[in-house]
Design a protein around this motif. Structure first.
Motif, mmCIF file in Angstrom:
data_model
loop_
_atom_site.group_PDB
_atom_site.id
_atom_site.type_symbol
_atom_site.label_atom_id
_atom_site.label_comp_id
_atom_site.label_asym_id
_atom_site.label_seq_id
_atom_site.Cartn_x
_atom_site.Cartn_y
_atom_site.Cartn_z
ATOM 1 N N LYS A 107 46.792 14.294 79.034
ATOM 2 C CA LYS A 107 47.379 15.256 79.980
ATOM 3 C C LYS A 107 47.486 16.634 79.348
ATOM 4 O O LYS A 107 47.197 17.662 80.000
ATOM 5 C CB LYS A 107 48.773 14.797 80.421
ATOM 6 C CG LYS A 107 49.457 15.736 81.423
ATOM 7 C CD LYS A 107 48.654 15.873 82.703
ATOM 8 C CE LYS A 107 49.442 16.591 83.796
ATOM 9 N NZ LYS A 107 49.758 17.990 83.488
ATOM 10 N N ASP A 111 45.388 19.897 80.788
ATOM 11 C CA ASP A 111 45.991 21.183 81.158
ATOM 12 C C ASP A 111 45.277 22.333 80.459
ATOM 13 O O ASP A 111 45.031 23.392 81.060
ATOM 14 C CB ASP A 111 47.474 21.203 80.798
ATOM 15 C CG ASP A 111 48.313 20.336 81.735
ATOM 16 O OD1 ASP A 111 47.781 19.884 82.763
ATOM 17 O OD2 ASP A 111 49.505 20.098 81.407
ATOM 18 N N ILE A 115 43.441 24.868 83.053
ATOM 19 C CA ILE A 115 44.112 26.164 83.194
ATOM 20 C C ILE A 115 43.409 27.246 82.381
ATOM 21 O O ILE A 115 43.059 28.304 82.909
ATOM 22 C CB ILE A 115 45.584 26.055 82.756
ATOM 23 C CG1 ILE A 115 46.331 25.056 83.651
ATOM 24 C CG2 ILE A 115 46.271 27.426 82.792
ATOM 25 C CD1 ILE A 115 47.729 24.708 83.159
ATOM 26 N N LYS A 201 47.061 20.964 91.902
ATOM 27 C CA LYS A 201 48.387 21.190 91.337
ATOM 28 C C LYS A 201 48.289 21.850 89.964
ATOM 29 O O LYS A 201 49.178 22.610 89.562
ATOM 30 C CB LYS A 201 49.146 19.865 91.226
ATOM 31 C CG LYS A 201 49.500 19.236 92.560
ATOM 32 C CD LYS A 201 50.268 17.931 92.361
ATOM 33 C CE LYS A 201 50.628 17.302 93.694
ATOM 34 N NZ LYS A 201 51.370 16.009 93.517
ATOM 35 N N THR A 202 47.208 21.534 89.247
ATOM 36 C CA THR A 202 47.009 22.119 87.920
ATOM 37 C C THR A 202 46.233 23.421 87.985
ATOM 38 O O THR A 202 46.599 24.405 87.329
ATOM 39 C CB THR A 202 46.274 21.122 87.003
ATOM 40 O OG1 THR A 202 46.986 19.885 86.982
ATOM 41 C CG2 THR A 202 46.173 21.654 85.576
ATOM 42 N N THR A 203 45.157 23.453 88.785
ATOM 43 C CA THR A 203 44.340 24.666 88.853
ATOM 44 C C THR A 203 45.086 25.836 89.480
ATOM 45 O O THR A 203 44.665 26.983 89.334
ATOM 46 C CB THR A 203 43.046 24.411 89.644
ATOM 47 O OG1 THR A 203 43.363 24.010 90.991
ATOM 48 C CG2 THR A 203 42.200 23.333 88.982
ATOM 49 N N GLN A 208 50.749 28.930 81.443
ATOM 50 C CA GLN A 208 51.522 27.839 80.856
ATOM 51 C C GLN A 208 51.388 27.908 79.343
ATOM 52 O O GLN A 208 50.419 28.471 78.834
ATOM 53 C CB GLN A 208 50.982 26.490 81.388
ATOM 54 C CG GLN A 208 51.768 25.272 80.954
ATOM 55 C CD GLN A 208 51.279 24.011 81.663
ATOM 56 O OE1 GLN A 208 51.436 23.875 82.865
ATOM 57 N NE2 GLN A 208 50.665 23.100 80.925
#
Length: 434
Positions: A107, A111, A115, A201-203, A208
């Motif tokens: 995970k 990310d 990202i 949800k991530t793109t 971050q």
């Protein structure tokens, strides 16, 4: 084989306003409906071009599929090898530094890839899934075939030029690079967000920090709040190399409408490539889409076709059966262009006699054929996938059951038909005497 009937459905609609031509400054470009894959605009869409880090959409797809089927887990740890650690410190290649022999969860690596487009994290994911990046590249090419992509070449998982691997490239020559047609890039993006919508949800995260505290700003500067922020933008993937130029696959949703755009080797009006150019040309297509297209019900559910509300039935208790559409046909079309779509009835010839009749028994809800649509002006309606093409049709079904008549009724009908033909022949002969 099928029996085909054409008919007019729409009468008296206002004429659609003329649409301004859309000229996108890119070597390849495409605009599609993100929910059905209907192609709304294309330019050189079948020319194979460099894709750079848009490659990572395929890595994301394979990872999501592996997670779904339990082959990999989000909390699974990867131990960084010396090559991946060394590459991760080349910040000019878009990377999040990884500690040599350090452990990171899938995970955390995902990310970094989704990202910040981290190349080292991408290789780490590829090695976790396939054992080596070379094995993963084979998976990428196999997956492309399964997805129905037609024009593609994958030599690595990242989208880097192989020269950036400094002799450690997984496959291909020292200067090879991934390439795909614009249509195939759009198809990959379409399948990614529809098969695994959670990727958005991530793109959609604008920035971050990594687990090691490294800032990871999103390279998609069209996310709301960023320098080229665009309302509704929530993905998907940028890419830049000398070979590919400035590339971007974008997706945005507003008022229930989602669109996907792709630009490859985008430039400004003077022909110069830049970050601003790829986002500017994307904005041009998105503005065009949201301003000029709407989702319309072309054919309603339970629609009965004028002049073709019934199909004749032989050997049944009834001599005909009503037919209607089982579901509606909805499609994204140009504003005011609904009247340009003409329904077409296609009956299943295998169920019909040579006289175009059904033979009893016929069951309620039984599929008799399909209703599809075509454009009156002859323009082709195309979709990215075969599944999308099926959105243009609805099953036509029988409204009730027609049971087969018993032998006595069929015999009496036969006798009645015989004498009817006999008396008809005698009548014609007598008339002939006079």
């Amino acid at each position: 084989m099928a029996t085909i009937m054409f008919f007019s459905l729409f009468v008296g609609l206002n004429k659609a306003e003329a649409q301004a031509s859309l000229n996108v400054n890119a070597a390849g470009a495409i605009l599609v409906d993100g929910q059905t894959g209907k192609v709304l605009y294309e330019k050189n869409a079948d020319t194979v071009l460099g894709i750079a880090s848009m490659t990572k959409m395929m890595t994301e797809y394979i990872l999501q599929d592996a997670i779904k089927h339990g082959r990999v887990k989000w909390d699974q740890e990867y131990t960084v090898n010396s090559f991946v650690s060394q590459l991760s410190h080349k910040t000019e290649l878009s990377n999040v530094p990884l500690r040599s022999a350090g452990k990171y969860t899938i995970k955390e690596l995902y990310d970094q890839m989704a990202i910040y487009s981290s190349n080292s994290a991408t290789i780490a994911i590829a090695e976790t899934i396939a054992g080596s990046e070379a094995n993963f590249v084979k998976m990428m090419n196999d997956q492309a075939k399964k997805l129905g992509l037609k024009d593609y070449k994958f030599v690595n998982s990242t989208g880097l030029n192989n020269s950036d691997y400094q002799g450690h490239q997984p496959t291909g020559g020292p200067d090879d690079e991934n390439a795909m047609s614009t249509r195939s890039v759009a198809t990959l993006a379409f399948r990614l967000i529809n098969d695994f919508p959670n990727v958005l949800k991530t793109t959609s995260i604008s920035k971050q920090k990594s687990v090691d505290g490294v800032n990871m700003p999103n390279w998609n500067w069209m996310l709301p709040g960023l320098v080229y922020g665009y309302q509704g933008m929530d993905g998907l993937k940028t890419g830049t190399t000398d070979f590919a130029g400035y590339c971007f696959t974008g997706t945005a949703m507003r008022d229930g409408k989602r669109f996907i755009t792709v630009v490859q080797n985008a430039t400004d009006a003077s022909g110069k490539g830049s970050y601003e150019a790829r986002f500017g040309e994307t904005r041009k297509m998105m503005d065009y889409a949201f301003s000029n297209f709407t989702k319309e019900e072309i054919v309603p559910k339970d629609y009965q076709i004028k002049g073709h509300k019934y199909v004749k039935v032989i050997k049944g208790k009834d001599n005909k059966v009503e037919i209607y559409t089982k579901s509606p046909i909805n499609m994204v079309i140009l504003n005011g262009d609904k009247k340009n779509y003409q329904p077409v009835l296609v009956l299943e010839k295998s169920k019909l006699t040579k006289n175009g009749e059904l033979e009893a028994p016929v069951k309620k809800g039984e599929k008799i054929g399909i209703l599809t649509i075509k454009t009156k002006n002859g323009e082709k309606v195309s979709f990215l996938t075969a599944e999308g093409q099926k959105k243009l049709q609805a099953d036509v079904i029988a409204a009730k059951t027609v049971e087969k008549a018993n032998w006595f009724v069929l015999m009496m009908r036969g006798i009645g038909g015989f004498f009817g033909d006999l008396f008809g022949g005698i009548s014609s002969a007598v008339k002939g005497w006079f």
